[in-house]
Write a protein that holds these residues in place. Sequence first.
Motif, mmCIF file in Angstrom:
data_model
loop_
_atom_site.group_PDB
_atom_site.id
_atom_site.type_symbol
_atom_site.label_atom_id
_atom_site.label_comp_id
_atom_site.label_asym_id
_atom_site.label_seq_id
_atom_site.Cartn_x
_atom_site.Cartn_y
_atom_site.Cartn_z
ATOM 1 N N UNK A 43 -0.657 -1.412 -7.288
ATOM 2 C CA UNK A 43 0.709 -1.281 -6.546
ATOM 3 C C UNK A 43 1.149 -2.657 -5.762
ATOM 4 N N UNK A 44 0.205 -2.955 -5.152
ATOM 5 C CA UNK A 44 0.271 -4.145 -4.307
ATOM 6 C C UNK A 44 0.546 -5.640 -5.341
ATOM 7 N N UNK A 45 -0.261 -5.534 -6.387
ATOM 8 C CA UNK A 45 -0.338 -6.849 -7.070
ATOM 9 C C UNK A 45 0.907 -6.695 -8.236
ATOM 10 N N UNK A 46 1.299 -5.432 -8.674
ATOM 11 C CA UNK A 46 2.625 -5.525 -9.204
ATOM 12 C C UNK A 46 3.690 -5.707 -8.495
ATOM 13 N N UNK A 47 4.141 -5.298 -7.061
ATOM 14 C CA UNK A 47 5.003 -5.688 -6.382
ATOM 15 C C UNK A 47 4.924 -7.314 -6.025
ATOM 16 N N UNK A 69 9.028 -0.765 -2.801
ATOM 17 C CA UNK A 69 8.807 0.574 -2.036
ATOM 18 C C UNK A 69 7.608 1.573 -2.712
ATOM 19 N N UNK A 70 7.303 1.636 -3.864
ATOM 20 C CA UNK A 70 6.482 2.120 -4.587
ATOM 21 C C UNK A 70 5.101 1.780 -3.970
ATOM 22 N N UNK A 71 4.752 0.364 -3.831
ATOM 23 C CA UNK A 71 3.629 -0.102 -3.234
ATOM 24 C C UNK A 71 3.508 0.346 -1.711
ATOM 25 N N UNK A 72 4.802 0.180 -0.971
ATOM 26 C CA UNK A 72 4.568 0.792 0.567
ATOM 27 C C UNK A 72 4.373 2.163 0.626
ATOM 28 N N UNK A 73 4.632 2.893 -0.133
ATOM 29 C CA UNK A 73 4.278 4.491 0.016
ATOM 30 C C UNK A 73 3.050 4.793 -0.433
ATOM 31 N N UNK A 74 2.360 3.783 -1.320
ATOM 32 C CA UNK A 74 1.009 4.072 -1.944
ATOM 33 C C UNK A 74 -0.046 3.280 -0.757
ATOM 34 N N UNK A 75 0.528 2.431 -0.199
ATOM 35 C CA UNK A 75 -0.275 2.103 0.997
ATOM 36 C C UNK A 75 -0.143 2.756 2.311
#
Length: 83
Positions: A43-47, A69-75
Motif C-alpha cells: 500500500x505504501x509503495x502504491x501510494x 488514504x488507503x495506505x494510511x489506514x493500512x499503516x
Amino acid sequence: MMDIPWGEPFALIDEKGTDVALVGTIETAHHWLYRKWPIADAMQRKALAKIEAAMECMGSVADAKAAFLVAAKSAGFAPVPVR
C-alpha cells in the motif's frame, strides 16, 4: 518548488495518538510516505508511485490522495479532517 494543495487538509494520527501530521499538500504526503512511514508494504509503495506520478503530471491528484488514504489506514493511521 511549489506546493500542490489537494483539497481539505487532514491530520494523520497513529494508533497510540503520539504521532500526528497535518497533510494538506501532495509534497507533505510524499515526505511522510518516503521518510516517516512506519511500515514498508504494498500500500505504501502504491501510494508513493501514484503521488510521484501526480507530481510529474502523469496521474491524477485525486487518485494519489485516495491511494495515500488507503495506505494510511493500512499503516494504522486514522485520517481526521481538520477544520
